[in-house]
Design a protein around this motif. Structure first.
Motif, PDB file in Angstrom:
ATOM      1  N   LEU A   8      24.394  -1.571  15.357  1.00  0.00           N
ATOM      2  CA  LEU A   8      25.297  -0.625  15.921  1.00  0.00           C
ATOM      3  C   LEU A   8      26.554  -0.204  15.549  1.00  0.00           C
ATOM      4  O   LEU A   8      27.688  -0.900  16.230  1.00  0.00           O
ATOM      5  CB  LEU A   8      25.226  -1.113  17.595  1.00  0.00           C
ATOM      6  N   ARG A   9      26.733   0.227  14.437  1.00  0.00           N
ATOM      7  CA  ARG A   9      27.953   0.534  13.846  1.00  0.00           C
ATOM      8  C   ARG A   9      28.314   1.879  13.965  1.00  0.00           C
ATOM      9  O   ARG A   9      27.663   2.706  13.850  1.00  0.00           O
ATOM     10  CB  ARG A   9      27.862   0.375  12.343  1.00  0.00           C
ATOM     11  N   ILE A  10      29.303   2.238  14.701  1.00  0.00           N
ATOM     12  CA  ILE A  10      29.896   3.363  15.200  1.00  0.00           C
ATOM     13  C   ILE A  10      30.820   4.033  14.309  1.00  0.00           C
ATOM     14  O   ILE A  10      31.819   3.399  13.788  1.00  0.00           O
ATOM     15  CB  ILE A  10      30.563   3.326  16.611  1.00  0.00           C
ATOM     16  N   LEU A  32      35.250  -2.074  21.518  1.00  0.00           N
ATOM     17  CA  LEU A  32      34.728  -3.460  20.776  1.00  0.00           C
ATOM     18  C   LEU A  32      34.672  -4.836  21.922  1.00  0.00           C
ATOM     19  O   LEU A  32      33.861  -5.480  21.751  1.00  0.00           O
ATOM     20  CB  LEU A  32      35.151  -3.820  19.449  1.00  0.00           C
ATOM     21  N   ARG A  35      31.949  -4.549  23.970  1.00  0.00           N
ATOM     22  CA  ARG A  35      30.519  -4.207  23.561  1.00  0.00           C
ATOM     23  C   ARG A  35      30.510  -5.315  22.276  1.00  0.00           C
ATOM     24  O   ARG A  35      30.671  -4.595  21.200  1.00  0.00           O
ATOM     25  CB  ARG A  35      30.493  -2.796  23.037  1.00  0.00           C
ATOM     26  N   ASN A  37      28.133  -6.079  20.843  1.00  0.00           N
ATOM     27  CA  ASN A  37      26.961  -6.030  19.802  1.00  0.00           C
ATOM     28  C   ASN A  37      27.518  -5.026  18.930  1.00  0.00           C
ATOM     29  O   ASN A  37      26.521  -4.393  18.121  1.00  0.00           O
ATOM     30  CB  ASN A  37      25.574  -5.368  20.640  1.00  0.00           C
ATOM     31  N   ALA A  38      28.508  -4.366  18.916  1.00  0.00           N
ATOM     32  CA  ALA A  38      28.824  -3.164  18.045  1.00  0.00           C
ATOM     33  C   ALA A  38      30.132  -3.620  16.985  1.00  0.00           C
ATOM     34  O   ALA A  38      30.828  -4.443  17.285  1.00  0.00           O
ATOM     35  CB  ALA A  38      29.323  -2.020  19.025  1.00  0.00           C
ATOM     36  N   VAL A  40      32.593  -0.772  14.345  1.00  0.00           N
ATOM     37  CA  VAL A  40      33.034   0.377  14.134  1.00  0.00           C
ATOM     38  C   VAL A  40      33.714   0.418  12.901  1.00  0.00           C
ATOM     39  O   VAL A  40      34.116  -0.341  12.047  1.00  0.00           O
ATOM     40  CB  VAL A  40      34.370   0.994  14.943  1.00  0.00           C
ATOM     41  N   ARG A 324      32.270   3.362  24.016  1.00  0.00           N
ATOM     42  CA  ARG A 324      31.416   2.667  24.933  1.00  0.00           C
ATOM     43  C   ARG A 324      30.025   3.471  24.966  1.00  0.00           C
ATOM     44  O   ARG A 324      29.011   3.187  24.938  1.00  0.00           O
ATOM     45  CB  ARG A 324      31.956   1.955  26.159  1.00  0.00           C
ATOM     46  N   VAL A 327      27.886   3.617  21.983  1.00  0.00           N
ATOM     47  CA  VAL A 327      27.404   2.453  21.748  1.00  0.00           C
ATOM     48  C   VAL A 327      26.132   2.204  22.670  1.00  0.00           C
ATOM     49  O   VAL A 327      24.986   1.905  22.273  1.00  0.00           O
ATOM     50  CB  VAL A 327      28.374   1.297  21.964  1.00  0.00           C
ATOM     51  N   ASP A 328      26.216   2.548  23.881  1.00  0.00           N
ATOM     52  CA  ASP A 328      25.176   2.486  24.776  1.00  0.00           C
ATOM     53  C   ASP A 328      24.038   3.470  24.322  1.00  0.00           C
ATOM     54  O   ASP A 328      22.800   3.333  24.595  1.00  0.00           O
ATOM     55  CB  ASP A 328      25.753   2.780  26.174  1.00  0.00           C
ATOM     56  N   ALA A 331      22.342   2.232  21.419  1.00  0.00           N
ATOM     57  CA  ALA A 331      21.503   0.828  21.651  1.00  0.00           C
ATOM     58  C   ALA A 331      20.286   1.098  22.250  1.00  0.00           C
ATOM     59  O   ALA A 331      19.271   0.539  22.015  1.00  0.00           O
ATOM     60  CB  ALA A 331      22.387   0.090  22.680  1.00  0.00           C
TER      61      ALA A 331
END
Lengths: 340, 340
Positions: A8-10, A32, A35, A37-38, A40, A324, A327-328, A331
């Protein structure tokens, strides 16, 4: 510079919005922290981004190792038309972050640049899902109930046809089901009345199609009127981009006017000023709820990957909300599951 | 029963709205106190109207001799479709007051019944101006400036074409110029952006027509976005009935939600409750400004005579506003001068 991609790279357009890196860097770090799990990657002017990274509070130091920076140009001028953007733009922070998405170096992209610019470049560089006829823009609206209402389309399309409105229903419902985890979202068609036979022809045709299809993953509740956006009677409100854009912007304008009047009301006369000081904490809470930043982040649905637009006027907290959201959506693999 | 017509006799549907004669009789009397040039005829159940007339406060006794009553039936059921209304309705308080208008026994009509019912019967029994292709519904919206913004159409039409939008511009401007006495009203077209080339085809076509015609009686300011309804940047905002209806009803829904939240905010916790009691006068003034009744009354433009709809939920003060609006439109002979 780019590290092996985490799931999960944003990709963050660090230069967009009224506040640029001041809001995007802090906002990304806030997201971050919430979240784990992520990660950036910030695309923009490295020296400006570095300044903001150095200013992050100690409480956010632990997210530093999930932040990468890639040197990229500036944001686009606000007055550039989509056609000129498509002809001329092959650099800049927005372009770089969308290309990262295209190349699989990121799972989602967040930008606070203009809707038209993001949409034009994203359609070209990220591409559209083959199952979707038209993209749509969706945002969450606070309601009297606990759950927001998602309105779409907010301006990706004007002159949408009935089949597009049906697609928007499916896409909006999938988003609410997967990202907000509402088992069977209620979907309504915005119209001038709730009786059958009312309204535009395309809306009546979409109503007939939705009634006939009986989609297993959402409940079609029929026509809803404008006040249903705030009444909590539907989870998704579907309309053409012209209607959605004007309803959203007029609501924002009304909220702004009322916030100003309320503040002015507590500044007129000695008594009001005195009470206003006492009432400040209650009023502050109320005005925060009026703030569009509360649910900041418009999702661009129908693209091959997740793209979220932050409000240009959002500060760090608002930008964090948009990150966020990205990310969601990533995901949940939302783009792949959008037409289910 | 009908007395020789005064120049400004207003036919009042006394039975419509959530409160029926309780609001309409008191409201009509309040309006008469403020408009010495007018008289009203109340159409409805005489025994119910008489009860309310007897309850009028002493301060309004002096308007009694300008009030007539004509026995008529009840208001229409709320769930009656326009097609059934056109087929079946030949009695009732709304019908009787519109027929009085048709017969020249009144200069204007005010009703709080449903928009669809009023529009259907008024088109049939009062008739349309030959110079107008489509009727439109317009209402005033409070803005940050001193002057309201009039939005039209609010739902008389869906699927309006470019030439209808141009007609709405002329009609809205004439109303503001004649009734609100603004010498050269500013007129804007509601759109998804202010740049040329944006938005629906019909809106772009209307924009070209308005730019070409250079109407001498209003200033065309180009495209405006949804927030312009409240920002005071235009006196008239023109759109299709679908857009206008949904923008207006969503604004009403937002205002209702915010009023509820503000009141709830001052009831949560001991401190907030205490401050809330002190802040009550300031809050009451603010909530009154939120009240849609403040500018109650939607004008039906394009009919051969003045017809004003009051909000169904309006109480006496709101109904009085709608009656005053009807008096002022009739005094200016608005229908005859609408396309100037």
């Amino acid at each position: 510079m780019i590290r092996a991609m985490t799931p999960l790279r944003i990709a963050i357009d660090a230069m967009g919005g009224d506040y640029g890196p001041r809001a995007t860097v802090y906002g990304a770090a806030l997201a971050l922290a919430q979240r784990p799990n992520a990660g950036v990657t910030l695309y923009g002017r490295r020296h400006l981004v570095d300044v903001e990274l150095a200013r992050l509070p100690a409480s956010l130091v632990h997210v530093h190792d999930r932040i990468d920076i890639v040197e990229a140009g500036d944001c686009l001028p606000g007055d550039m038309t989509p056609s000129r953007i498509l002809r001329d733009v092959s650099s800049g922070s927005l372009y770089a972050s969308l290309v990262a998405l295209q190349n699989g170096e990121a799972s989602a992209c967040v930008s606070a640049e203009h809707t038209g610019a993001i949409m034009a470049l994203a359609r070209r560089d990220v591409g559209m899902l083959s199952s979707v006829t038209r993209p749509a823009i969706s945002a969450a609206i606070p309601t009297v109930s606990q759950r927001p209402c998602y309105m779409l389309d907010l301006g990706a399309n004007v002159d949408a046809r009935a089949e597009h409105l049906v697609d928007f229903s499916t896409m909006g419902a999938a988003m609410v089901r997967l990202v907000d985890r509402v088992a069977c979202p209620r979907v309504g068609l915005l119209n001038v009345g709730t009786e059958s036979g009312k309204g535009e022809r395309r809306v009546r045709e979409a109503d007939a199609m939705l009634r006939a299809s009986r989609h297993p993953n959402f409940e079609y509740v029929g026509y809803v009127e404008g006040d249903a956006l705030f009444s909590g009677h539907t989870d998704v409100a579907v309309c053409d981009g012209m209607v959605g854009n004007i309803a959203l912007k007029s609501s924002e304008g009304l909220a702004r006017m009322l916030a100003g009047r309320l503040q002015a009301g507590f500044q007129t006369g000695l008594y009001a000023r005195m009470v206003g000081r006492l009432a400040a904490p209650v009023l502050r809470r109320f005005l925060q709820e009026l703030d569009p930043v509360r649910y900041n982040g418009a999702s661009f649905l129908g693209l091959k990957a997740t793209v979220v637009k932050s409000h240009g006027s959002a500060r760090a907290e608002g930008f964090a909300y948009a990150v966020r959201r990205a990310v969601d959506e990533a995901a949940m693999n939302l783009p792949d599951r959008l037409m289910t």
